[in-house]
Design a protein around this motif. Structure first.
Motif, mmCIF file in Angstrom:
data_model
loop_
_atom_site.group_PDB
_atom_site.id
_atom_site.type_symbol
_atom_site.label_atom_id
_atom_site.label_comp_id
_atom_site.label_asym_id
_atom_site.label_seq_id
_atom_site.Cartn_x
_atom_site.Cartn_y
_atom_site.Cartn_z
ATOM 1 N N VAL A 56 1.039 -1.230 0.014
ATOM 2 C CA VAL A 56 -0.073 0.107 -0.077
ATOM 3 C C VAL A 56 0.859 1.214 -0.017
ATOM 4 N N PRO A 57 0.411 2.314 -0.639
ATOM 5 C CA PRO A 57 -0.902 2.650 -1.100
ATOM 6 C C PRO A 57 -1.049 1.930 -2.595
ATOM 7 N N THR A 58 -2.194 1.661 -3.019
ATOM 8 C CA THR A 58 -2.218 0.628 -4.359
ATOM 9 C C THR A 58 -3.757 0.871 -4.968
ATOM 10 N N VAL A 59 -3.998 0.664 -6.197
ATOM 11 C CA VAL A 59 -5.049 0.743 -6.840
ATOM 12 C C VAL A 59 -5.339 -1.036 -6.990
ATOM 13 N N LEU A 60 -6.579 -1.293 -6.424
ATOM 14 C CA LEU A 60 -6.913 -2.850 -6.408
ATOM 15 C C LEU A 60 -7.227 -3.154 -7.648
ATOM 16 N N GLY A 61 -7.354 -4.625 -8.135
ATOM 17 C CA GLY A 61 -7.677 -5.426 -9.136
ATOM 18 C C GLY A 61 -6.781 -5.776 -10.213
ATOM 19 N N VAL A 62 -6.917 -7.012 -10.618
ATOM 20 C CA VAL A 62 -6.069 -7.268 -11.638
ATOM 21 C C VAL A 62 -6.537 -7.627 -12.965
ATOM 22 N N GLU A 63 -7.879 -7.872 -13.396
ATOM 23 C CA GLU A 63 -8.356 -8.563 -14.432
ATOM 24 C C GLU A 63 -9.182 -7.600 -15.001
ATOM 25 N N GLY A 64 -9.351 -7.767 -16.525
ATOM 26 C CA GLY A 64 -10.652 -6.852 -16.870
ATOM 27 C C GLY A 64 -10.602 -7.024 -18.216
ATOM 28 N N MET A 65 -11.430 -6.127 -19.035
ATOM 29 C CA MET A 65 -11.400 -6.000 -20.500
ATOM 30 C C MET A 65 -11.859 -4.551 -20.829
ATOM 31 N N GLY A 66 -11.393 -4.114 -22.171
ATOM 32 C CA GLY A 66 -11.673 -2.712 -22.370
ATOM 33 C C GLY A 66 -11.438 -2.506 -23.754
ATOM 34 N N VAL A 67 -11.447 -1.455 -24.111
ATOM 35 C CA VAL A 67 -11.168 -0.699 -25.631
ATOM 36 C C VAL A 67 -9.942 -0.007 -25.770
ATOM 37 N N VAL A 68 -8.967 -0.294 -26.595
ATOM 38 C CA VAL A 68 -7.766 0.419 -27.002
ATOM 39 C C VAL A 68 -8.199 1.981 -27.217
ATOM 40 N N THR A 69 -7.268 2.787 -26.529
ATOM 41 C CA THR A 69 -7.515 4.152 -26.829
ATOM 42 C C THR A 69 -6.250 4.998 -27.513
ATOM 43 N N GLU A 70 -5.128 4.178 -27.022
ATOM 44 C CA GLU A 70 -3.812 4.985 -27.680
ATOM 45 C C GLU A 70 -2.646 3.655 -27.542
ATOM 46 N N LEU A 71 -1.865 3.984 -28.200
ATOM 47 C CA LEU A 71 -0.625 2.853 -28.340
ATOM 48 C C LEU A 71 0.443 3.708 -27.969
ATOM 49 N N GLY A 72 1.421 3.155 -27.157
ATOM 50 C CA GLY A 72 2.705 3.444 -26.778
ATOM 51 C C GLY A 72 3.763 2.958 -28.029
#
Length: 325
Positions: A56-72
């Protein structure tokens, strides 16, 4: 953007809806707008206590799905607008993320958002358990702990798809039909240890070929006593407490494994291949994720309360308010 943040370990009350700057993908990373995050017992453990690689401190969660908005810089495998999913990226309870491209898989057009968000962590874990941890063969008897939970339901379906017989364990009577609907051949109500005699009775005194045990210290010994000679105890219940034992105490020359899904998908190539196997089972109808609850991302604390109360079955999902923007 907002995310579920903790500054100290504790109960769900330590989870706060906190504003952060939008992340900017570095070289090799992909900017993603979250649609849905999966809730896992790992998340509750990271909230309650120090875990390896978590603090800690941290943002929780490890799994998900979404939409690509930007490419490095240097990312060539994805394009803006692609639907993507991931099994493990720390800080996934967030409206926007920057995720290493190697951690992502493209979501096929015929797999819907909820399925994509629900299946990777627990589905790949179950695939690992039923292939490389113990390769299920037709006629094998497998005992599945928490058979109405997310991993348990996936395990049951994959064991049945590979020709095995499932004896499911659930904590309450009302969870019996959930496990049976997933394909479990027999379902026993057991909230802790002491179930080994019933397993031996159902297997003609032989015991099971494999026990998939996420129950923690309370179920550790009974799981071993429920196995036949040279059976496999696949133990993954560390969030629920670790037992102490001496190797000489292992009965029936059994094999003890602590299977980690990272060893199932150690490379991007393996991740894409194994995810493809999982999507194939979904297309064939042999695996259908059960969604046990849907919450707004901002209400993640309630999802944690419900998960830890053992009142839920199946996969819990958190939907981002930005998913349609």
């Amino acid at each position: 953007m907002h995310a579920i943040h903790i500054r100290e370990y504790g109960g769900p009350e330590v989870m706060t809806w906190t504003e952060f700057p939008d992340p900017v993908p570095a070289a090799g990373e992909v900017g993603v707008r979250l649609r849905m995050a999966g809730v896992n017992f790992m998340d509750t453990g990271a909230r309650k206590m120090p875990l390896p690689t978590w603090s800690v401190p941290t943002v929780l969660g490890v799994e998900g799905m979404g939409v690509v908005t930007e490419l490095g810089a240097g990312v060539e495998d994805f394009a803006v607008g692609d639907r993507v999913a991931w099994r493990y990226h720390k800080g996934s309870y967030a409206e926007r993320l920057a995720i290493p491209a190697e951690a992502l898989v493209r979501v096929p057009d015929d797999i819907d958002d909820e399925t994509a968000a629900a299946v990777l962590m627990q589905g790949l874990t179950a695939n690992h358990f039923t292939t490389e941890t113990y390769a299920i063969k037709p006629g094998d008897v497998a005992v599945v702990h928490s058979a109405a939970g997310g991993v348990g339901l996936m395990l049951t379906q994959l064991i049945k798809a590979r020709g095995g017989t499932v004896i499911g364990l659930v904590s309450r009577e009302d969870k019996v039909p959930v496990a049976k609907d997933a394909g479990a051949d027999r379902v026993l109500v057991s909230a802790g240890g002491g179930f080994e005699d019933r397993i031996l009775e159902l297997t003609g005194g032989e015991g099971a070929q494999v026990v998939y045990d996420g129950g923690g210290a309370a179920t550790f010994r009974s799981s071993q006593l429920a196995l036949r000679r040279h059976g496999v105890h696949a133990y993954f219940g560390v969030v629920n407490g670790n037992p102490t034992f001496r190797p000489a105490e292992l009965p029936n020359s059994i094999l003890l494994s602590y299977p980690s899904v990272v060893d199932h998908v150690p490379t991007r190539e393996a991740l894409v291949r194994r995810a493809g196997e999982l999507f194939g089972f979904i297309r064939s109808g042999q695996v259908t994720p059960r969604i046990g609850g849907r919450y707004a991302l901002a209400d993640a604390a309630q999802a944690h309360r419900d998960l830890e109360s053992r009142s839920t079955s199946g996969k819990l999902l958190l939907a981002s308010a930005t998913m349609d923007r």
